[in-house]
Motif scaffolding. Structure first.
Motif, short mmCIF file in Angstrom:
data_model
loop_
_atom_site.label_atom_id
_atom_site.label_comp_id
_atom_site.label_asym_id
_atom_site.label_seq_id
_atom_site.Cartn_x
_atom_site.Cartn_y
_atom_site.Cartn_z
N GLU A 142 0.84 -1.21 0.00
CA GLU A 142 0.00 0.00 0.00
C GLU A 142 0.87 1.26 0.00
OE1 GLU A 142 -3.52 0.13 2.60
OE2 GLU A 142 -3.03 -1.94 3.14
N LEU A 143 1.96 1.22 0.77
CA LEU A 143 2.85 2.39 0.83
C LEU A 143 3.47 2.68 -0.54
CD1 LEU A 143 4.61 1.49 4.20
CD2 LEU A 143 3.16 3.49 3.83
N ARG A 144 3.90 1.63 -1.23
CA ARG A 144 4.50 1.82 -2.57
C ARG A 144 3.46 2.27 -3.58
NH1 ARG A 144 9.57 -0.51 -3.31
NH2 ARG A 144 10.33 -1.73 -1.51
N GLN A 145 2.29 1.66 -3.51
CA GLN A 145 1.23 1.99 -4.46
C GLN A 145 0.82 3.46 -4.35
OE1 GLN A 145 -2.34 -0.32 -3.92
NE2 GLN A 145 -3.13 0.15 -5.94
N GLN A 146 0.79 3.97 -3.13
CA GLN A 146 0.37 5.36 -2.93
C GLN A 146 1.55 6.33 -2.84
OE1 GLN A 146 -2.87 6.30 -0.34
NE2 GLN A 146 -3.47 4.17 -0.08
N HIS A 147 2.77 5.81 -3.10
CA HIS A 147 3.99 6.64 -3.12
C HIS A 147 4.16 7.40 -1.79
CE1 HIS A 147 4.13 5.74 -7.40
NE2 HIS A 147 2.89 6.20 -7.52
N ILE A 148 4.01 6.66 -0.70
CA ILE A 148 4.15 7.25 0.64
C ILE A 148 5.54 6.94 1.17
CG2 ILE A 148 3.28 7.26 3.00
CD1 ILE A 148 0.54 6.42 1.86
N GLN A 181 -4.47 5.65 4.85
CA GLN A 181 -5.78 5.96 4.30
C GLN A 181 -6.12 7.44 4.39
OE1 GLN A 181 -8.27 3.29 6.54
NE2 GLN A 181 -7.65 1.48 5.36
N ALA A 182 -5.40 8.18 5.25
CA ALA A 182 -5.67 9.62 5.40
C ALA A 182 -4.98 10.46 4.32
CB ALA A 182 -5.22 10.09 6.78
N MET A 183 -4.08 9.88 3.55
CA MET A 183 -3.31 10.64 2.56
C MET A 183 -4.20 11.10 1.40
SD MET A 183 -0.28 10.80 3.75
CE MET A 183 0.75 9.98 4.95
N ASN A 184 -4.16 12.37 1.10
CA ASN A 184 -4.96 12.87 -0.03
C ASN A 184 -4.30 14.05 -0.74
OD1 ASN A 184 -5.26 14.80 1.94
ND2 ASN A 184 -7.47 15.06 1.66
N GLY A 185 -3.05 14.37 -0.41
CA GLY A 185 -2.39 15.53 -1.01
C GLY A 185 -1.08 15.16 -1.66
N PRO A 186 -0.36 16.15 -2.17
CA PRO A 186 0.92 15.86 -2.84
C PRO A 186 2.02 15.40 -1.89
CG PRO A 186 0.54 18.23 -2.70
CD PRO A 186 -0.73 17.57 -2.24
N GLU A 187 2.00 15.90 -0.64
CA GLU A 187 3.02 15.47 0.32
C GLU A 187 2.51 14.23 1.05
OE1 GLU A 187 5.69 17.13 4.08
OE2 GLU A 187 3.92 18.23 3.43
N ARG A 188 3.23 13.11 0.83
CA ARG A 188 2.78 11.83 1.38
C ARG A 188 3.91 11.24 2.21
NH1 ARG A 188 -1.62 9.26 -1.50
NH2 ARG A 188 -2.68 10.84 -2.76
N ARG A 189 3.85 11.47 3.50
CA ARG A 189 4.93 11.04 4.38
C ARG A 189 4.38 10.60 5.73
NH1 ARG A 189 7.18 15.53 5.44
NH2 ARG A 189 6.95 15.56 7.71
N ILE A 190 4.97 9.54 6.26
CA ILE A 190 4.65 9.09 7.61
C ILE A 190 5.95 9.06 8.41
CG2 ILE A 190 3.79 7.20 9.04
CD1 ILE A 190 2.04 6.34 6.70
#
Length: 279
Positions: A142-148, A181-190
């Motif tokens: 999921e992390l790779r698919q959403q580029h997080i 699941q909360a990611m919805n913007g250009p910056e995708r980082r945990i």
């Protein structure tokens, strides 16, 4: 807090001790103060009873709502089945819908059982970093698919804690999955941070471990933050609202605490404060 045995029966007491210094500030004695906590305990029990009744009402309403929707879908297809039974495409769709909706009800029942009847503690020594890495490995797709991007800030000197590994894994997995699941913007980082902490809440100060999960997702409305651990409260279109409730129950079993900071459009931070010894 201790229990004092008296002829009329045991009573709960709060006990405080302190040294008594002399004129030269040398210990000259000790003072012990006992305070009868019977009425306070009785009041707390009454408050908990009222809270339980309110919780049962919320739970019943949530169950009715969550089960009513899939049953409505099944009923609608079942009513059409006699007149469209010869339609192969309809039968295929009917089978898929019924399977999905029954699965949804099954997941709801499983979640309720987890919440109402948690299994006994299987306590052992747990390395927090191992739990985090196990969860991140399972979520890697999921992390790779959403580029997080996941950034680790680990304190490698943390001691192992006494806890139920599978239950704590359920908590960290749920928090990381929610962050994804909360990611919805250009910056995708945990950001996942660990550290040591001196726990001062509770009857005695003790050492603890911090686990912080910070995301750059959509954030939570300030008005909703006090409700996120309530059963069936969710802002997800397909969520049951039981995940965080179960996590909160698990943390309470461990004598742990969770703190939440969030702002709409700026992300959310969950901070777990775990004692070294499970209660």
């Amino acid at each position: 807090e201790i229990t004092v045995a008296l002829p009329r029966g045991p009573i709960p007491c709060e006990c405080e001790t302190s040294l008594m210094p002399d004129a030269r500030n040398r210990p000259s004695g000790a003072m012990v103060v006992f305070q009868d906590m019977t009425e306070k305990k009785r009041f707390q029990a009454e408050v908990q009873r009222v809270d339980r009744l309110a919780w049962v009402g919320t739970l019943a309403a949530g169950i009715a709502h969550e089960i009513k929707n899939p049953l409505g879908s099944i009923q609608a297809f079942a009513q059409l089945l006699p007149e469209r039974y010869e339609d192969a495409e309809f039968r295929e769709v009917f089978g898929a819908v019924v399977g999905d909706e029954v699965g949804r009800i099954n997941r709801l029942v499983h979640g309720l059982l987890e919440l109402a009847r948690p299994r006994p503690h299987q306590v052992g020594m747990v390395a927090v970093h191992d739990l985090l890495e196990r969860a991140l490995t399972l979520l890697d797709g999921e992390l790779r698919q959403q580029h997080i991007e996941v950034i680790r800030h680990y304190n490698r000197d943390l001691p192992a804690i006494s806890a139920d590994a599978e239950k704590l894994f359920q908590v960290v997995f749920n928090l990381l999955q929610n962050a994804i699941q909360a990611m919805n913007g250009p910056e995708r980082r945990i950001d996942v941070t660990t550290g040591s902490h001196r726990v001062t809440h509770g009857p005695l100060p003790h050492d603890g471990v911090l686990v912080i999960v910070r995301d750059t997702g959509q954030g939570i409305d300030a008005a909703n933050i006090p409700r996120i651990f309530d059963p069936f409260f969710t802002t997800k279109s397909n969520g049951s609202g039981l995940g965080l409730s179960i996590c909160h129950a698990i943390l309470e079993e461990h004598g742990a605490r969770v703190e939440v900071e969030s702002a709409l459009g700026q992300g959310t931070t969950f901070t777990l404060i775990l004692p070294l010894r499970s209660t």
